[in-house]
Design an enzyme around this catalytic site. Structure first.
Site, PDB file in Angstrom:
ATOM      1  N   GLU A 195       0.831  -1.230   0.032  1.00 45.34           N
ATOM      2  CA  GLU A 195       0.042  -0.038   0.021  1.00 45.34           C
ATOM      3  C   GLU A 195       0.785   1.240   0.023  1.00 45.34           C
ATOM      4  O   GLU A 195       0.706   2.191  -0.667  1.00 45.34           O
ATOM      5  CB  GLU A 195      -0.840   0.190   1.062  1.00 45.34           C
ATOM      6  CG  GLU A 195      -2.062  -1.226   1.295  1.00 45.34           C
ATOM      7  CD  GLU A 195      -1.456  -2.168   2.026  1.00 45.34           C
ATOM      8  OE1 GLU A 195      -0.271  -2.732   2.136  1.00 45.34           O
ATOM      9  OE2 GLU A 195      -2.431  -3.023   2.631  1.00 45.34           O
ATOM     10  N   ARG A 248       3.594  -0.801  15.433  1.00 40.90           N
ATOM     11  CA  ARG A 248       2.806   0.013  16.280  1.00 40.90           C
ATOM     12  C   ARG A 248       3.251   0.591  17.326  1.00 40.90           C
ATOM     13  O   ARG A 248       2.454   1.171  18.118  1.00 40.90           O
ATOM     14  CB  ARG A 248       1.490  -1.041  16.758  1.00 40.90           C
ATOM     15  CG  ARG A 248       1.916  -2.385  17.523  1.00 40.90           C
ATOM     16  CD  ARG A 248       1.029  -3.477  17.214  1.00 40.90           C
ATOM     17  NE  ARG A 248       1.480  -4.712  17.841  1.00 40.90           N
ATOM     18  CZ  ARG A 248       2.244  -5.570  17.342  1.00 40.90           C
ATOM     19  NH1 ARG A 248       2.410  -5.490  15.761  1.00 40.90           N
ATOM     20  NH2 ARG A 248       2.509  -6.809  17.635  1.00 40.90           N
TER      21      ARG A 248
HETATM   22  O1  LIG Z   1       5.713   0.223   8.444  1.00 40.31           O
HETATM   23  P1  LIG Z   1       5.569  -0.860   7.570  1.00 40.31           P
HETATM   24  O2  LIG Z   1       6.552  -1.983   7.468  1.00 40.31           O
HETATM   25  O3  LIG Z   1       5.015  -0.624   6.196  1.00 40.31           O
HETATM   26  O4  LIG Z   1       4.083  -1.795   7.942  1.00 40.31           O
HETATM   27  C1  LIG Z   1       3.132  -1.166   8.276  1.00 40.31           C
HETATM   28  C2  LIG Z   1       2.199  -2.001   9.260  1.00 40.31           C
HETATM   29  O5  LIG Z   1       2.174  -3.251   8.794  1.00 40.31           O
HETATM   30  C3  LIG Z   1       2.208  -4.312   9.627  1.00 40.31           C
HETATM   31  O6  LIG Z   1       3.047  -4.796   9.499  1.00 40.31           O
HETATM   32  C4  LIG Z   1       0.669  -5.159   9.397  1.00 40.31           C
HETATM   33  O7  LIG Z   1       0.550  -5.637   8.356  1.00 40.31           O
HETATM   34  C5  LIG Z   1       1.964  -3.621  11.083  1.00 40.31           C
HETATM   35  O8  LIG Z   1       2.371  -4.188  11.989  1.00 40.31           O
HETATM   36  C6  LIG Z   1       2.596  -2.195  10.480  1.00 40.31           C
HETATM   37  O9  LIG Z   1       2.424  -1.220  11.571  1.00 40.31           O
END
Ligand SMILES: O=P(O)(O)OC[C@H]1O[C@](O)(CO)[C@@H](O)[C@@H]1O
Length: 527
Positions: A195, A248
């Site tokens: 995303e 998180r």
């Molecule tokens: O900071 P990143 O690696 O893009 O991950 C975003 C989020 O995706 C997760 O791994 C869950 O899919 C969360 O724990 C995390 O905060």
């Protein structure tokens, strides 16, 4: 121990919590815990002194203190990923050394913090009018929540948050922005999250097409320096952190850059100091004096002992409107597990469903069910003694009155007699009985209330750290790993496999009947 607690719960099931106030006139004080200027009142629950002792014994048996000390000391307590859990080091501003594998991590943390401060000051003093934080989950919810929470301190550029891969999110955000005066922060611990990378590439193309310069107007917050370089962001605008900071739990470090740009380094420091103050309290306070411990035990009484499946977080503060969503990830991604550390089934229910909204808005939406529905929903109210808008004091008085009224109503309820009396002037006979029945409030519904003087950066830091440590204690008592999140992986893998199916380059024939049917339907309506 769970059995003893459940036996106790059954024994007091019919007791009205108002009785507890009658037998103990000091209950409001003896069932409140205070640290600094923050008070957590849990007297409006059915917990008595004996139950509290049982809950404390449960915590003691889990050796939570040794585990807490291990976490703060950098031991690899996230043992399915072989990592330490050290978000606390990010706010260890004037604490001592913290070692991971024999190396003190504090110099690196303080150096990155100094770079963040210098960069935030430079951005705040420049022509940048808008900052877009592109991230998702922990790379979005925390900073988005904090920027909104600290609006009275916001004297930097506007900060926007784009998280959803839905093109609507970035399209709506970019509309109206000037690409020449916009800074894009790509926030991703892994720098591989689909995303975030999709949104980052879209933002880069937009900037290029609209007269901006992506080579100068992009910054990155990540643990993956190889990927940030591949994306083309130069090292001086990359703020790194280590894999022992969970997503998180990450807004205390580089992921908080958007917050720092919004409110300035001094206010961000105050936020860190609030977190650090809660850490110190958590490490020093004993038993009933320890707010995160008590908060965890009260929550476990409601979830694991009484079986209430959900928990409502109800901040009476419009600026904390995003807090329930933030706590949702904190609690549900951390403690939504089914197996213990050694891979065996957890013998009791694990994390509750966390949900909520800012008061008073929720009152006009879902409180009906909280007061009269068939499920008991333990509520967590939050309220500041004063608001920032001193000229609108009458608003704040009304807000406080509403907050207190809700917990009072949940506890006291309204009896059938009182309900009858309230409509006796309008109805009689069977119709009076029917009308009165609709106006009964069962009461005896539990809530806790967190109160503090003002929602300033330090208080926000304390609130967030309080909930982080509460999640830790719950996890330790349940014997689970609160710091991994394998439950999100399967969906990610299947989405990657489904993308070409949706695009139409791969057939859906290997999919289940429902998925095939949905893909067929969607294909029928695509250009
Ligand atoms: O900071 P990143 O690696 O893009 O991950 C975003 C989020 O995706 C997760 O791994 C869950 O899919 C969360 O724990 C995390 O905060």
């Amino acid at each position: 121990m769970w059995t003893d607690l459940k036996t106790k719960a059954a024994a007091v099931a019919d007791r009205h919590m108002l009785e507890l106030f009658q037998t103990d006139p000091d209950r409001a004080d003896t069932f409140s815990v205070q640290t600094g200027d923050m008070r957590l009142d849990y007297s409006k629950t059915n917990i008595d002194a004996e139950t509290r002792d049982q809950l404390l014994a449960l915590a003691e048996a889990s050796t939570w203190k040794a585990k807490r000390d291990a976490m703060f000391a950098g031991a690899p307590i996230n043992d399915t990923e072989g990592r330490a859990v050290l978000h606390t080091a990010l706010r260890n501003l004037d604490g001592g050394a913290v070692e991971v594998d024999g190396n003190d991590v504090m110099p690196g943390i303080l150096d990155t913090l100094a770079r963040m401060r210098a960069y935030a000051d430079a951005v705040r003093g420049s022509d940048v009018t808008d900052v877009i934080n592109i991230g998702i989950g922990g790379s979005d919810l925390g900073p988005a929540m904090a920027v909104k929470a600290l609006a009275p301190y916001h004297d930097g550029p506007r900060v926007h948050f784009v998280s959803n891969v839905d093109g609507a999110h970035i399209a709506d955000t970019l509309r109206g922005l000037d690409a020449r005066s916009t800074l894009v922060i790509v926030a991703s611990k892994t720098f591989t999250t689909i995303e975030t990378m999709t949104n980052a590439r879209t933002a880069r193309a937009w900037m290029k097409d609209h007269g901006g310069d992506p080579s100068a107007q992009f910054a990155a917050l990540s643990t993956n320096l190889e990927k940030t370089a591949e994306f083309g962001i130069p090292p001086e605008r990359v703020f790194g952190f280590e894999d022992w900071v969970g997503g998180r739990y990450s807004m205390w470090g580089p992921i908080g850059l958007g917050v720092m740009i919004a409110v300035g380094p001094a206010a961000f420091d105050a936020f860190l100091r609030g977190g650090q103050a809660m850490d110190r309290h958590f490490c020093a306070a004993e038993g009933v004096e320890n707010m995160p411990l008590v908060h965890a035990l009260v929550g476990m009484w409601h979830r694991q002992v009484l079986g209430h499946a959900t928990r409502a977080v109800l901040p009476y503060d419009q600026r904390l409107a995003l807090l329930p969503a933030y706590f949702q990830q904190l609690e549900m991604e951390s403690n939504g597990k089914s197996v213990t550390m050694d891979g065996k089934p957890v013998p009791v229910e694990t994390g509750p469903v966390v949900w909520g909204a800012a008061g008073t808005n929720g009152q006009h939406a879902f409180y009906q069910l909280i007061h009269q529905g068939t499920d008991v929903i333990p509520c967590e109210f939050m309220i500041a003694a004063q608001g920032h808008e001193s000229e609108l004091k009458h608003h704040h008085d009304l807000l406080v009155a509403n907050c207190l009224a809700q917990s009072e109503a949940l506890m006291t309820g309204r009896s059938l007699d009182a309900a009858r009396a309230s409509v006796a002037h309008k109805f009689e006979g069977a119709e009076l009985e029917r009308q009165a029945a609709h106006r009964v409030f069962p009461g005896n519904r539990p809530s806790v209330t967190l109160v503090y003087p003002l929602l300033d950066p330090e208080t926000l830091g304390m609130i967030v750290a309080l909930y982080e440590h509460r999640v830790f204690v719950e996890g330790v008592i349940l014997g689970i790993n609160s710091y991994d999140q394998w439950g999100v992986e399967l969906g990610k893998e299947l989405a990657t496999a489904l993308q070409p199916v949706v695009e139409g380059t791969v057939s859906a024939q290997d999919k289940d009947g429902s998925t095939r049917g949905l893909v067929d339907f969607i294909h029928r309506y695509r250009d």
